[in-house]
Design a protein around this motif. Structure first.
Motif, PDB file in Angstrom:
ATOM      1  N   TYR A  60       0.823  -1.221   0.000  1.00 30.03           N
ATOM      2  CA  TYR A  60       0.000   0.000   0.000  1.00 30.03           C
ATOM      3  C   TYR A  60       0.856   1.269   0.000  1.00 30.03           C
ATOM      4  O   TYR A  60       0.331   2.361   0.254  1.00 30.03           O
ATOM      5  N   ALA A  61       2.129   1.148  -0.272  1.00 35.97           N
ATOM      6  CA  ALA A  61       3.008   2.318  -0.283  1.00 35.97           C
ATOM      7  C   ALA A  61       2.872   3.085  -1.593  1.00 35.97           C
ATOM      8  O   ALA A  61       2.386   2.561  -2.604  1.00 35.97           O
ATOM      9  N   ILE A  62       3.299   4.329  -1.570  1.00 32.74           N
ATOM     10  CA  ILE A  62       3.307   5.171  -2.766  1.00 32.74           C
ATOM     11  C   ILE A  62       4.748   5.513  -3.101  1.00 32.74           C
ATOM     12  O   ILE A  62       5.642   5.476  -2.242  1.00 32.74           O
ATOM     13  N   ALA A  63       4.990   5.844  -4.368  1.00 32.29           N
ATOM     14  CA  ALA A  63       6.333   6.202  -4.827  1.00 32.29           C
ATOM     15  C   ALA A  63       6.573   7.688  -4.590  1.00 32.29           C
ATOM     16  O   ALA A  63       5.731   8.523  -4.948  1.00 32.29           O
ATOM     17  N   VAL A  64       7.719   8.014  -4.005  1.00 33.39           N
ATOM     18  CA  VAL A  64       8.077   9.394  -3.684  1.00 33.39           C
ATOM     19  C   VAL A  64       9.433   9.693  -4.312  1.00 33.39           C
ATOM     20  O   VAL A  64      10.375   8.899  -4.177  1.00 33.39           O
ATOM     21  N   VAL A  65       9.516  10.811  -5.010  1.00 29.43           N
ATOM     22  CA  VAL A  65      10.747  11.237  -5.658  1.00 29.43           C
ATOM     23  C   VAL A  65      11.123  12.605  -5.111  1.00 29.43           C
ATOM     24  O   VAL A  65      10.281  13.511  -5.036  1.00 29.43           O
ATOM     25  N   GLN A  66      12.390  12.750  -4.720  1.00 30.98           N
ATOM     26  CA  GLN A  66      12.898  13.995  -4.157  1.00 30.98           C
ATOM     27  C   GLN A  66      13.995  14.550  -5.052  1.00 30.98           C
ATOM     28  O   GLN A  66      14.854  13.807  -5.543  1.00 30.98           O
ATOM     29  N   SER A  67      13.968  15.857  -5.294  1.00 31.37           N
ATOM     30  CA  SER A  67      14.999  16.507  -6.084  1.00 31.37           C
ATOM     31  C   SER A  67      16.160  16.905  -5.184  1.00 31.37           C
ATOM     32  O   SER A  67      15.966  17.565  -4.159  1.00 31.37           O
ATOM     33  N   ASN A  68      17.369  16.493  -5.577  1.00 34.06           N
ATOM     34  CA  ASN A  68      18.561  16.864  -4.822  1.00 34.06           C
ATOM     35  C   ASN A  68      19.169  18.170  -5.300  1.00 34.06           C
ATOM     36  O   ASN A  68      19.940  18.795  -4.563  1.00 34.06           O
ATOM     37  N   LEU A  69      18.841  18.586  -6.518  1.00 31.36           N
ATOM     38  CA  LEU A  69      19.353  19.857  -7.027  1.00 31.36           C
ATOM     39  C   LEU A  69      18.526  21.036  -6.536  1.00 31.36           C
ATOM     40  O   LEU A  69      19.049  22.140  -6.394  1.00 31.36           O
ATOM     41  N   TRP A  70      17.256  20.816  -6.295  1.00 30.33           N
ATOM     42  CA  TRP A  70      16.375  21.844  -5.736  1.00 30.33           C
ATOM     43  C   TRP A  70      15.776  21.277  -4.448  1.00 30.33           C
ATOM     44  O   TRP A  70      14.683  20.704  -4.479  1.00 30.33           O
ATOM     45  N   PRO A  71      16.458  21.383  -3.326  1.00 29.96           N
ATOM     46  CA  PRO A  71      15.924  20.834  -2.065  1.00 29.96           C
ATOM     47  C   PRO A  71      14.578  21.454  -1.728  1.00 29.96           C
ATOM     48  O   PRO A  71      14.431  22.679  -1.693  1.00 29.96           O
ATOM     49  N   GLY A  72      13.593  20.602  -1.482  1.00 30.00           N
ATOM     50  CA  GLY A  72      12.238  21.058  -1.185  1.00 30.00           C
ATOM     51  C   GLY A  72      11.237  20.673  -2.247  1.00 30.00           C
ATOM     52  O   GLY A  72      10.034  20.860  -2.047  1.00 30.00           O
ATOM     53  N   ALA A  73      11.717  20.130  -3.390  1.00 30.14           N
ATOM     54  CA  ALA A  73      10.820  19.705  -4.472  1.00 30.14           C
ATOM     55  C   ALA A  73      10.527  18.221  -4.309  1.00 30.14           C
ATOM     56  O   ALA A  73      11.445  17.400  -4.250  1.00 30.14           O
ATOM     57  N   TRP A  74       9.228  17.869  -4.248  1.00 33.86           N
ATOM     58  CA  TRP A  74       8.803  16.491  -4.025  1.00 33.86           C
ATOM     59  C   TRP A  74       7.728  16.126  -5.045  1.00 33.86           C
ATOM     60  O   TRP A  74       6.980  16.987  -5.510  1.00 33.86           O
ATOM     61  N   THR A  75       7.662  14.827  -5.343  1.00 32.14           N
ATOM     62  CA  THR A  75       6.647  14.292  -6.245  1.00 32.14           C
ATOM     63  C   THR A  75       6.209  12.928  -5.733  1.00 32.14           C
ATOM     64  O   THR A  75       7.042  12.136  -5.290  1.00 32.14           O
ATOM     65  N   PHE A  76       4.902  12.672  -5.775  1.00 36.16           N
ATOM     66  CA  PHE A  76       4.398  11.351  -5.415  1.00 36.16           C
ATOM     67  C   PHE A  76       3.612  10.806  -6.603  1.00 36.16           C
ATOM     68  O   PHE A  76       3.120  11.564  -7.455  1.00 36.16           O
ATOM     69  N   ALA A  77       3.502   9.497  -6.655  1.00 37.59           N
ATOM     70  CA  ALA A  77       2.720   8.843  -7.705  1.00 37.59           C
ATOM     71  C   ALA A  77       2.191   7.524  -7.164  1.00 37.59           C
ATOM     72  O   ALA A  77       2.910   6.777  -6.488  1.00 37.59           O
ATOM     73  N   THR A  78       0.941   7.241  -7.459  1.00 35.62           N
ATOM     74  CA  THR A  78       0.320   5.965  -7.123  1.00 35.62           C
ATOM     75  C   THR A  78      -0.839   5.759  -8.080  1.00 35.62           C
ATOM     76  O   THR A  78      -1.771   6.589  -8.156  1.00 35.62           O
ATOM     77  N   GLY A  79      -0.773   4.695  -8.866  1.00 33.09           N
ATOM     78  CA  GLY A  79      -1.819   4.441  -9.841  1.00 33.09           C
ATOM     79  C   GLY A  79      -1.825   5.509 -10.913  1.00 33.09           C
ATOM     80  O   GLY A  79      -0.812   5.781 -11.564  1.00 33.09           O
ATOM     81  N   LYS A  80      -2.966   6.147 -11.107  1.00 39.14           N
ATOM     82  CA  LYS A  80      -3.099   7.209 -12.101  1.00 39.14           C
ATOM     83  C   LYS A  80      -2.942   8.604 -11.503  1.00 39.14           C
ATOM     84  O   LYS A  80      -3.160   9.589 -12.205  1.00 39.14           O
ATOM     85  N   LYS A  81      -2.583   8.686 -10.242  1.00 42.17           N
ATOM     86  CA  LYS A  81      -2.474   9.985  -9.563  1.00 42.17           C
ATOM     87  C   LYS A  81      -1.014  10.313  -9.308  1.00 42.17           C
ATOM     88  O   LYS A  81      -0.227   9.446  -8.953  1.00 42.17           O
ATOM     89  N   PHE A  82      -0.699  11.580  -9.489  1.00 41.10           N
ATOM     90  CA  PHE A  82       0.623  12.096  -9.143  1.00 41.10           C
ATOM     91  C   PHE A  82       0.479  13.599  -8.897  1.00 41.10           C
ATOM     92  O   PHE A  82      -0.500  14.221  -9.325  1.00 41.10           O
ATOM     93  N   GLU A  83       1.448  14.168  -8.202  1.00 41.81           N
ATOM     94  CA  GLU A  83       1.408  15.602  -7.915  1.00 41.81           C
ATOM     95  C   GLU A  83       2.819  16.073  -7.579  1.00 41.81           C
ATOM     96  O   GLU A  83       3.635  15.319  -7.026  1.00 41.81           O
TER      97      GLU A  83
END
Length: 560
Positions: free
Chosen positions: A464-487
Motif C-alpha cells: 500500500y506504499a506510494i512512490a516518492v521522488v525527491q529533487s537533490n538539485l532543488w531541495p524542497g521539491a517532491w513528487t508522489f505517484a500511485t496508480g493514475k495519480k501524481f502531484e
C-alpha cells in the motif's frame, strides 16, 4: 537574715568595685584607636553601599524602570509564593513582572485586551469560513456542485504527501484550500494548482499556478501595446518640438547596444502559466508579472533570501533587473523547469505535433486517456519511468531560442541605401536543450551528486506504499505517484543546491585603453621642403600618367 538580704551589697563595696573596673590610661588609648579604625571602615563600606545603591536605582532609558525596584519585587514575589525549583523559573518570573508594569489600564466600562499576532491572523481568516450570500434566489445547489470547477483537491494531495512525511500541517493545508477557493471565485481561471510555499525571512509566499481563460490575457496585452504606442507618439512629438527650437544637433553616437532578448508570450515557454501569491491564507492574492530572459539569467548568478515583501529591492551583483516580485517569478520558473515530473505515459504529444517536421520544438502535450498507471515497484526501480513535462530553460533565458543577430527586412533596405554592402556576419548556432517528456535517467550529475532520490512511503507495508521522488538539485521539491495519480509540490527557500559556498562573481577586468595606430597617433607636421618635394612627385606621376594615355591613343589611331 534571708539569702536575698545577704546578697545586698553595701555602698562601700560597690564603690570599691567601680574603682577596680576603671581602665588604665594605656588600655583606654588602645580602645580609642580601635574605635577610630572601625569608624573609618564603616564609613568606607557605607560609601560603597551608597554608590552601589545609587547605581541600582538608575532608571532605564527604554523602560524607565530601575534594577533595584525590579530585584526587590522579584525577591518579594519569590518569598511570597515560594515556588518549587525557583532557580529554574526565575527568568519567567522576571518577565512576568516586567509585563505587569506595562499592562494597560482597565477602563471602568470595558476591559482592553492585548491582541496577539495569532488573534489578528484568526480575525482575517474568518472570511475563509463564511459562505458568500447568493444574490439570485432559487439556485439549485445540487446542480452547482456538479459543475466542473478548476479548484484542485488540496486535501487529497496533502493526504498522499503526509504518507511520505512531506507537507504542511492539516490546518494550514485546509486554510490554503479555502484560500484557493476564494481565488477561483474571484478570477476567471481555467486551471488552478497549489504550486507550493517559498519561505522568507520576515514572511512566506503561498503560490498558486493558474491558467486564465482564453481571451483574458490577450486583452491585457492589447491594452499594454496601445499604452506603449501612445508613449512613443508622445516622445516623438516632444522630439520634433525640441528639434524646431534647437538648430545645431550634437553628432549622433555610433554605439550600438546589445540586442534585448524579448520575453516569451503568455501561454508559451517560461510564461506558460500565471502565478498568484499571498503571504497567508485569506490575505490578498497578488498576480506576478511575466518573467523576462534577463531576469532568469541574472537570477542564476545571484543568491538572495526572500524577505516576504514583494516590493523589496534586490541589491546584488550583477544588478537584478527588478524587485523581489520579479526575482520570485524567476525562481518559480527555474524550479518548475527542473522539478516538475510525471510518470512515463501519463502525457503524450498530440497528433498534430507528431506530424511536424523533425527538429521543431514541441511546446505542448495532452493527457493520455489510455494511461493505466505504472506499478510502484517499477517507478522506484528505474528513473526512466519518470519524465519532465515542463520545458527546459536554455542559457539564453528562454525555452525557445531567439536569434538576436537576425535583422528585419526594413533594416536591411536602409543599410543598403546608406552604406555599401559588407560581408554578412557569421550566423550564431541556436541553443538546444532536452525536449519535452525527457526521462529523468538522462539528467546529469552535479559534482557527483545524483539529481534524484526515490523511496517508498512505507517499507513495513509495501503493498500500500506510494512512490516518492525527491529533487537533490532543488531541495524542497517532491513528487508522489500511485496508480493514475501524481502531484508535484515545492516547500523550501527557493535556492538551488550548490556544493560550495556561494561567492559573487568577480567584477569585470578594467577596460584597456584605445589601441594606438595611424588613425589615433599624432604625427609631426612636415616641413616646407618636404611638402614641395611631395607636390613635385605627385605632379611627375600625373604627367607620366597623361603621357601614357596619349601614347595609347596614338597607337589605337595608327591601328585603325
Amino acid at each position: 537574715m534571708t539569702e536575698a538580704a545577704g546578697k545586698v551589697e553595701s555602698p562601700k563595696q560597690s564603690e570599691s568595685a567601680k574603682q577596680s573596673k576603671v581602665p588604665s590610661a594605656a588600655e583606654s588609648g588602645e580602645k580609642l584607636v580601635q574605635m577610630e579604625s572601625e569608624l573609618n571602615l564603616d564609613s568606607a563600606s557605607e560609601t560603597m553601599i551608597r554608590n552601589a545603591k545609587a547605581y541600582l536605582l538608575q532608571k532605564s532609558t527604554i523602560s524607565s524602570l530601575s534594577l533595584y525596584d525590579h530585584l526587590s519585587e522579584l525577591l518579594t514575589k519569590v518569598l511570597d509564593e515560594r515556588p518549587v525549583n525557583a532557580v529554574d523559573i526565575i527568568e519567567d518570573i522576571s518577565v512576568n513582572i516586567k509585563r505587569s508594569q506595562f499592562s494597560k489600564k482597565i477602563d471602568t466600562l470595558r476591559d482592553e485586551y492585548e491582541t496577539t499576532m495569532a488573534y489578528s491572523l484568526a480575525e482575517v481568516q474568518k472570511s475563509l469560513f463564511v459562505k458568500a450570500v447568493e444574490e439570485e434566489e432559487g439556485v439549485d445547489h445540487e446542480e452547482e456542485v456538479q459543475l466542473e470547477t478548476p479548484l484542485p483537491n488540496v486535501m487529497e494531495m496533502a493526504f498522499y504527501f503526509e504518507q511520505a512525511g512531506v507537507g504542511l500541517s492539516r490546518n494550514e493545508m485546509y486554510h490554503i484550500f479555502l484560500a484557493l477557493k476564494q481565488l477561483v471565485d474571484s478570477q476567471p481561471l481555467q486551471k488552478c494548482r497549489f504550486w507550493g510555499k517559498i519561505l522568507g525571512i520576515k514572511g512566506n509566499y503561498i503560490i498558486a499556478e493558474v491558467e486564465l481563460r482564453e481571451g483574458e490575457e490577450e486583452e491585457e496585452e492589447i491594452e499594454k501595446e496601445e499604452e506603449k504606442e501612445e508613449d512613443r507618439k508622445d516622445a516623438d512629438q516632444d522630439g520634433e518640438e525640441e528639434g524646431e527650437v534647437v538648430e545645431d544637433k550634437p553628432p549622433a553616437s555610433t554605439y550600438k547596444p546589445l540586442p534585448v532578448i524579448p520575453k516569451e508570450r503568455n501561454r508559451s515557454g517560461t510564461n506558460r502559466y500565471t502565478y498568484f501569491v499571498c503571504s497567508e491564507p485569506a490575505r490578498v492574492w497578488t498576480r506576478l508579472p511575466p518573467v523576462t530572459p534577463a531576469q532568469i539569467t541574472t537570477a542564476r548568478k545571484i543568491k538572495k533570501f526572500f524577505t516576504g515583501n514583494l516590493d523589496a529591492p534586490i541589491i546584488s551583483y550583477p544588478p537584478f533587473p527588478g524587485n523581489e516580485m520579479n526575482y520570485l517569478r524567476a525562481q518559480i520558473a527555474r524550479i518548475s523547469a527542473g522539478t516538475q515530473i510525471s510518470p512515463l505515459g501519463f502525457y503524450q504529444f498530440g497528433e498534430e505535433e507528431e506530424e511536424e517536421e523533425e527538429g521543431a520544438v514541441r511546446e505542448s502535450y495532452e493527457e493520455n486517456t489510455d494511461f493505466e498507471g505504472i506499478p510502484v515497484p517499477e517507478l522506484l526501480d528505474n528513473l526512466a519511468n519518470w519524465v519532465h513535462h515542463t520545458q527546459h530553460i536554455l542559457p539564453q533565458g528562454r525555452c525557445v531560442w531567439f536569434n538576436a543577430v537576425q535583422k528585419k527586412e526594413e533594416d536591411f533596405e536602409e543599410e543598403e541605401e546608406e552604406e555599401e554592402e559588407e560581408e554578412a556576419p557569421d550566423e550564431l548556432e541556436p541553443e538546444v536543450g532536452p525536449p519535452l517528456l525527457t526521462p529523468l535517467s538522462e539528467d546529469a550529475e552535479v559534482n557527483g551528486v545524483l539529481p534524484w532520490t526515490m523511496k517508498a512511503s512505507s517499507n513495513l507495508i509495501p503493498q500500500y506504499a506510494i512512490a516518492v521522488v525527491q529533487s537533490n538539485l532543488w531541495p524542497g521539491a517532491w513528487t508522489f505517484a500511485t496508480g493514475k495519480k501524481f502531484e508535484n509540490v515545492y516547500l523550501g527557500w527557493g535556492h538551488k543546491y550548490s556544493p560550495e559556498n556561494y561567492s559573487p562573481p568577480a567584477a569585470p577586468a578594467v577596460q584597456s585603453e584605445y589601441a594606438s595606430g595611424p588613425d589615433t597617433t599624432e604625427v609631426e607636421d612636415p616641413t616646407v621642403e618636404e611638402e614641395q618635394a611631395l607636390r613635385a612627385a605627385i605632379e611627375e606621376q600625373l604627367a607620366a600618367a597623361e603621357e601614357e594615355e596619349e601614347e595609347e591613343e596614338e597607337e589605337e589611331e595608327d591601328d585603325n
